[in-house]
Design a protein around this motif. Structure first.
Motif, PDB file in Angstrom:
ATOM      1  N   VAL A 117      -1.263  -5.496   2.170  1.00 14.56           N
ATOM      2  CA  VAL A 117      -1.033  -4.877   0.858  1.00 14.56           C
ATOM      3  C   VAL A 117      -0.155  -3.628   1.003  1.00 14.56           C
ATOM      4  O   VAL A 117       0.787  -3.421   0.232  1.00 14.56           O
ATOM      5  CB  VAL A 117      -2.383  -4.565   0.162  1.00 14.56           C
ATOM      6  N   GLN A 118      -0.437  -2.838   2.028  1.00 13.71           N
ATOM      7  CA  GLN A 118       0.370  -1.622   2.230  1.00 13.71           C
ATOM      8  C   GLN A 118       1.828  -1.956   2.532  1.00 13.71           C
ATOM      9  O   GLN A 118       2.733  -1.269   2.075  1.00 13.71           O
ATOM     10  CB  GLN A 118      -0.200  -0.814   3.397  1.00 13.71           C
ATOM     11  N   THR A 119       2.036  -3.029   3.305  1.00 14.71           N
ATOM     12  CA  THR A 119       3.412  -3.429   3.632  1.00 14.71           C
ATOM     13  C   THR A 119       4.142  -3.871   2.362  1.00 14.71           C
ATOM     14  O   THR A 119       5.313  -3.533   2.153  1.00 14.71           O
ATOM     15  CB  THR A 119       3.413  -4.533   4.709  1.00 14.71           C
ATOM     16  N   LEU A 120       3.436  -4.584   1.496  1.00 16.99           N
ATOM     17  CA  LEU A 120       4.043  -5.000   0.221  1.00 16.99           C
ATOM     18  C   LEU A 120       4.400  -3.786  -0.633  1.00 16.99           C
ATOM     19  O   LEU A 120       5.481  -3.711  -1.205  1.00 16.99           O
ATOM     20  CB  LEU A 120       3.071  -5.896  -0.551  1.00 16.99           C
ATOM     21  N   LYS A 121       3.477  -2.834  -0.665  1.00 12.94           N
ATOM     22  CA  LYS A 121       3.696  -1.637  -1.484  1.00 12.94           C
ATOM     23  C   LYS A 121       4.870  -0.827  -0.960  1.00 12.94           C
ATOM     24  O   LYS A 121       5.709  -0.363  -1.727  1.00 12.94           O
ATOM     25  CB  LYS A 121       2.448  -0.756  -1.473  1.00 12.94           C
ATOM     26  N   ARG A 122       4.897  -0.639   0.349  1.00  7.04           N
ATOM     27  CA  ARG A 122       5.993   0.166   0.937  1.00  7.04           C
ATOM     28  C   ARG A 122       7.345  -0.446   0.636  1.00  7.04           C
ATOM     29  O   ARG A 122       8.349   0.249   0.566  1.00  7.04           O
ATOM     30  CB  ARG A 122       5.819   0.282   2.452  1.00  7.04           C
TER      31      ARG A 122
END
Ligand code: PMP
Length: 292
Positions: free
Chosen positions: A76-81
């Motif tokens: 999820v963090q990779t998608l957000k970044r």
């Protein structure tokens, strides 16, 4: 802005996202992976994908230091970044860095990689008018050699089949299993419809247990369509009323010709179309949500 890739605890710009040449993922294809989709800020069927990733890792005796929760957070963090609302996600866990020998025990720590990018699909016309595929000479891996249920980094079996198909001018290949029965395509499971019954090879035919395959079987049962997981021959496929493929990247795509034989009336069939729609609806609901 350049895409960021997660490797072992940090995010790197795509051009700097690199791993060791001694990583056994590179040297031997020793590792496992998942291809996952995000649709409008929903990671589709994430739990199912992670279950399969951990099962593949368990089979090759690779211990992933992250649990489901941590892996979900990293994805999820990779998608957000990367500000991605719709994406193709590639989670990779390799054996890690070792020496030039095979021994996985020399690799002390698995390498965990998460790549997220925009998805490139087949062109629209293929979803509308259907694909033409060809059976290739390369046989799907024998389940007692490298079981196709194991989603490993060793994709040469599939790549050889892909080369054979593209060399003959087709985009996708049909692989048979070691007994000559229908297995699957290079990156997709295969289904057929005959007299309103939906059929697909059972997993013991030597196929990947596709997440999309499972979703389609569920959706069909929900629609009260008769479903059979049964051994199929090319003859069965040639004489089917409808054929389609399923996969995370391709979703549900109709097949209208196999080895020069027209399937049904040569156009995507009614059941295929209704399952395509039902699948599309499911991608709005079933998964882990995030916000940008
Ligand atoms: N078969 C193979 C060989 C695959 O690599 C894939 C995934 N690309 C599939 C089937 C479809 O599986 P899924 O629906 O889980 O993407």
């Amino acid at each position: 802005m350049e895409l960021e890739v997660y490797i072992d605890g940090k995010w790197y710009p795509k051009s700097e996202a690199k791993i060791s040449v001694f990583d056994h993922g590179l040297l031997y294809g020793d590792g496992v992976f998942e291809g996952i989709r995000a649709y409008n800020c929903l990671v589709f069927k994430l739990r199912e994908h992670l279950d399969r990733l951990y099962e593949s890792a368990h089979t090759i005796m690779l211990k992933i230091s992250f649990d489901h929760k941590k892996m979900t957070e990293v994805i999820v963090q990779t998608l957000k970044r990367n500000h991605l609302r719709d994406a193709y996600i590639r989670a990779v866990v390799t054996r890690g860095t070792g020496d030039l020998g095979l021994d996985p025990q020399k690799c002390k720590k698995p390498t965990i990689i998460v790549i997220t990018d925009k998805i490139v699909l087949y062109p629209d016309r293929l979803y509308k008018h259907g694909l033409e595929i060809i059976t290739v000479p390369t046989v799907r891996n024998h389940p007692e050699a490298v079981n196709p249920a194991l989603k490993s980094l060793n994709y040469l079996n599939n790549i050889l089949a892909k080369i054979e198909a593209t060399h003959s001018g087709y985009v996708e290949a049909l692989l048979l299993n070691h007994q000559g029965y229908v297995a699957e395509c290079t990156g997709d499971n295969i289904f057929m419809v005959k007299n309103d019954t939906l059929m697909t090879p059972p997993t013991y035919a030597g196929v990947l247990r596709g997440i999309t395959r499972a979703a389609i079987l569920d959706l069909a049962r929900h629609k009260k369509i008769e479903v059979e997981e049964k051994i199929l021959t090319r003859h069965d496929l040639f004489n089917a009323n409808e054929v389609f493929l399923t996969g995370t990247a391709a979703e549900v795509i109709p097949v209208v010709k196999i080895d020069g034989r027209t399937i049904g009336n040569g156009e995507p069939g009614k059941i295929t179309q209704s399952l395509m729609k039902a699948f599309h609806d499911l991608t709005k609901k079933d998964g882990v949500r995030y916000s940008l």
